[in-house]
Design an enzyme around this catalytic site. Structure first.
Site, PDB file in Angstrom:
ATOM      1  N   GLU A   1      -5.922 -23.404  12.913  1.00 52.92           N
ATOM      2  CA  GLU A   1      -4.618 -23.070  12.332  1.00 52.92           C
ATOM      3  C   GLU A   1      -3.727 -24.312  12.249  1.00 52.92           C
ATOM      4  OE1 GLU A   1      -5.873 -19.385  14.810  1.00 52.92           O
ATOM      5  OE2 GLU A   1      -6.065 -21.576  14.913  1.00 52.92           O
TER       6      GLU A   1
ATOM      7  N   HIS B   1      -7.224 -26.575  17.221  1.00 54.17           N
ATOM      8  CA  HIS B   1      -7.166 -25.273  16.595  1.00 54.17           C
ATOM      9  C   HIS B   1      -7.147 -25.392  15.080  1.00 54.17           C
ATOM     10  CE1 HIS B   1      -5.314 -23.305  20.452  1.00 54.17           C
ATOM     11  NE2 HIS B   1      -6.466 -23.927  20.672  1.00 54.17           N
TER      12      HIS B   1
END
Length: 221
Positions: A96, A94
């Site tokens: 993030e 991911h």
């Protein structure tokens, strides 16, 4: 109008789905197998990826990747501004997470960091938890997340995750048409030797923004 995951097509690797209505006919691009857990970083993303991945549509239609454009403004002895983008190349990696693992550690320790993300869709539950942890541990971190779409917003667990981010101090916003234009000007590649092309809003961009904005307000209040 919850964002629904569908079977990925050639959009799986950031390529537009030629079958999507209103997209127009696109030249087919050969797909390549991507290694797991790979994160792509850079300063500007290809226009074809932006036009497909950031589109604030109802259905994800193979948009199973996260594109995260960031601006970090550091206030301290040596004020600085850095920007770039992260793109996850596999469902298990991911963008993030990559920001906290790879980008933030390179910033000045002990300084205040005002961070703004422009993300194709809102974080998943796991990433939301990581965001909350980072904000609680780093009191000098200020994070604003501008999202194009809400990811699986009808799920109670996802709604709780969004509320937890707000409680941790994260500012969550839905991207307005002006925000998409900002990303286009500052994070999207322009063809060499050609004049910079203006951002062209897609159909229903304002209507979809208003819908998602209302849904986010309902969730957070």
């Amino acid at each position: 109008m919850a964002e629904k995951q569908e079977e990925p097509s050639n959009a799986q690797n950031g390529e537009p789905d030629n079958t999507e209505e209103g997209e127009g006919k696109k030249k087919k691009v050969k797909r390549e197998d991507l290694p797991p857990f790979e994160i792509v970083t850079g300063e500007r993303l290809p226009a074809i990826f932006f036009n497909f991945q950031f589109r604030n549509v109802e259905y994800s239609s193979g948009r199973n990747k996260t594109f995260l454009c960031y601006v970090v403004e550091t206030q301290g002895k040596e004020p600085a501004t850095s920007r770039g983008y992260l793109e996850d190349e596999h469902a298990a990696a991911h963008a993030e997470m990559a920001f906290f693992n790879s980008i933030l550690p390179t910033c000045q320790a002990g300084a205040r960091h005002d961070v703004t993300w422009y993300v194709s869709s809102s974080p998943c539950v796991t990433c939301a938890q990581r965001i909350c942890e980072a904000l609680r541990k780093n009191k000098g971190l200020r994070l604003t997340i501008m999202v194009g779409r809400l990811f699986m917003w009808e799920e109670p667990e996802m709604q709780a995750a969004l509320r937890s981010m707000k409680e941790a101090g994260c500012k969550l916003r839905i991207m307005k048409p002006q925000d998409f234009e900002y990303v286009w000007k500052n994070f999207v590649e322009q063809e060499e030797g050609e004049e910079a092309k203006s951002f062209v809003p897609w159909e229903d961009i304002q209507e979809n923004f208003q819908y998602y904005e209302e849904k986010l307000a309902e969730i957070l209040h």
